[in-house]
Scaffold this motif. Structure first.
Motif, PDB file in Angstrom:
ATOM      1  N   UNK A  16      74.488 -25.972   0.815  1.00  0.00           N
ATOM      2  CA  UNK A  16      73.263 -25.586   0.103  1.00  0.00           C
ATOM      3  C   UNK A  16      72.059 -26.311   0.695  1.00  0.00           C
ATOM      4  N   UNK A  17      72.226 -27.589   1.007  1.00  0.00           N
ATOM      5  CA  UNK A  17      71.152 -28.365   1.635  1.00  0.00           C
ATOM      6  C   UNK A  17      70.731 -27.743   2.955  1.00  0.00           C
ATOM      7  N   UNK A  18      71.706 -27.349   3.770  1.00  0.00           N
ATOM      8  CA  UNK A  18      71.390 -26.764   5.066  1.00  0.00           C
ATOM      9  C   UNK A  18      70.651 -25.439   4.917  1.00  0.00           C
ATOM     10  N   UNK A  19      71.136 -24.579   4.026  1.00  0.00           N
ATOM     11  CA  UNK A  19      70.495 -23.278   3.827  1.00  0.00           C
ATOM     12  C   UNK A  19      69.067 -23.458   3.325  1.00  0.00           C
ATOM     13  N   UNK A  26      60.518 -21.952   6.155  1.00  0.00           N
ATOM     14  CA  UNK A  26      60.169 -20.627   6.685  1.00  0.00           C
ATOM     15  C   UNK A  26      59.420 -19.821   5.633  1.00  0.00           C
ATOM     16  N   UNK A  27      59.921 -19.825   4.412  1.00  0.00           N
ATOM     17  CA  UNK A  27      59.251 -19.082   3.348  1.00  0.00           C
ATOM     18  C   UNK A  27      57.882 -19.677   3.030  1.00  0.00           C
ATOM     19  N   UNK A  28      57.777 -20.993   3.036  1.00  0.00           N
ATOM     20  CA  UNK A  28      56.491 -21.629   2.774  1.00  0.00           C
ATOM     21  C   UNK A  28      55.486 -21.264   3.864  1.00  0.00           C
ATOM     22  N   UNK A  29      55.924 -21.296   5.111  1.00  0.00           N
ATOM     23  CA  UNK A  29      55.036 -20.938   6.219  1.00  0.00           C
ATOM     24  C   UNK A  29      54.578 -19.487   6.102  1.00  0.00           C
ATOM     25  N   UNK A  30      55.485 -18.601   5.692  1.00  0.00           N
ATOM     26  CA  UNK A  30      55.165 -17.180   5.570  1.00  0.00           C
ATOM     27  C   UNK A  30      54.415 -16.873   4.277  1.00  0.00           C
ATOM     28  N   UNK A  49      60.868 -13.429  12.570  1.00  0.00           N
ATOM     29  CA  UNK A  49      59.507 -13.892  12.839  1.00  0.00           C
ATOM     30  C   UNK A  49      59.471 -15.405  13.016  1.00  0.00           C
ATOM     31  N   UNK A  50      60.257 -16.116  12.226  1.00  0.00           N
ATOM     32  CA  UNK A  50      60.269 -17.579  12.308  1.00  0.00           C
ATOM     33  C   UNK A  50      60.858 -18.060  13.629  1.00  0.00           C
ATOM     34  N   UNK A  51      61.879 -17.385  14.114  1.00  0.00           N
ATOM     35  CA  UNK A  51      62.519 -17.789  15.373  1.00  0.00           C
ATOM     36  C   UNK A  51      61.544 -17.665  16.537  1.00  0.00           C
ATOM     37  N   UNK A  52      60.625 -16.725  16.457  1.00  0.00           N
ATOM     38  CA  UNK A  52      59.668 -16.537  17.550  1.00  0.00           C
ATOM     39  C   UNK A  52      58.412 -17.401  17.377  1.00  0.00           C
ATOM     40  N   UNK A  53      58.392 -18.262  16.376  1.00  0.00           N
ATOM     41  CA  UNK A  53      57.222 -19.087  16.100  1.00  0.00           C
ATOM     42  C   UNK A  53      57.577 -20.565  16.267  1.00  0.00           C
ATOM     43  N   UNK A  54      57.053 -21.231  17.297  1.00  0.00           N
ATOM     44  CA  UNK A  54      57.402 -22.639  17.529  1.00  0.00           C
ATOM     45  C   UNK A  54      57.052 -23.560  16.360  1.00  0.00           C
ATOM     46  N   UNK A  55      55.955 -23.288  15.693  1.00  0.00           N
ATOM     47  CA  UNK A  55      55.569 -24.145  14.563  1.00  0.00           C
ATOM     48  C   UNK A  55      56.566 -24.020  13.416  1.00  0.00           C
ATOM     49  N   UNK A  59      59.131 -26.917  11.821  1.00  0.00           N
ATOM     50  CA  UNK A  59      59.268 -27.239  10.394  1.00  0.00           C
ATOM     51  C   UNK A  59      60.736 -27.215   9.971  1.00  0.00           C
ATOM     52  N   UNK A  60      61.495 -26.252  10.478  1.00  0.00           N
ATOM     53  CA  UNK A  60      62.921 -26.158  10.160  1.00  0.00           C
ATOM     54  C   UNK A  60      63.675 -27.361  10.721  1.00  0.00           C
ATOM     55  N   UNK A  61      63.374 -27.744  11.953  1.00  0.00           N
ATOM     56  CA  UNK A  61      64.048 -28.893  12.575  1.00  0.00           C
ATOM     57  C   UNK A  61      63.781 -30.166  11.777  1.00  0.00           C
ATOM     58  N   UNK A  62      62.555 -30.373  11.368  1.00  0.00           N
ATOM     59  CA  UNK A  62      62.211 -31.554  10.570  1.00  0.00           C
ATOM     60  C   UNK A  62      62.943 -31.519   9.232  1.00  0.00           C
ATOM     61  N   UNK A  63      62.998 -30.352   8.622  1.00  0.00           N
ATOM     62  CA  UNK A  63      63.681 -30.210   7.340  1.00  0.00           C
ATOM     63  C   UNK A  63      65.179 -30.468   7.478  1.00  0.00           C
TER      64      UNK A  63
END
Length: 93
Positions: A16-19, A26-30, A49-55, A59-63
């Protein structure tokens, strides 16, 4: 980095943490909420869309990093005690 991955993967909370670590930024960014994802197609469109966006990816990597690293230990590893676990520890009261 010594992390007891076997035990973490036995704990459903870790999944659940990973998901959530992937979806929340991603949802917050969108500018979306979980309620906006009413179809699988909508979810996959947002993920694509998120996969094609470095920013968004950063955010996902940091999370994910925050979900994996134990802040109660020094460095990026599990405690020596946690490294010996064979299954997730249950607190005994």
């Amino acid at each position: 980095m010594k992390i007891n991955w076997k035990v973490r993967f036995k704990n459903p909370i870790f999944y659940a943490q990973l998901v959530l670590s992937i979806l929340a930024p991603i949802l917050a960014y969108a500018g979306l909420s979980y309620a906006d994802l009413t179809t699988w197609g909508a979810l996959f469109d947002v993920l694509k869309q998120a996969v094609s966006n470095p920013y968004a990816l950063s955010l996902v990597v940091i999370s994910l990093y925050n979900a994996v690293v134990d802040p109660t230990t020094k460095g990026h590893r599990d405690s020596l005690q946690a490294q010996t676990y064979k299954k997730p520890k249950k607190d005994v009261l």
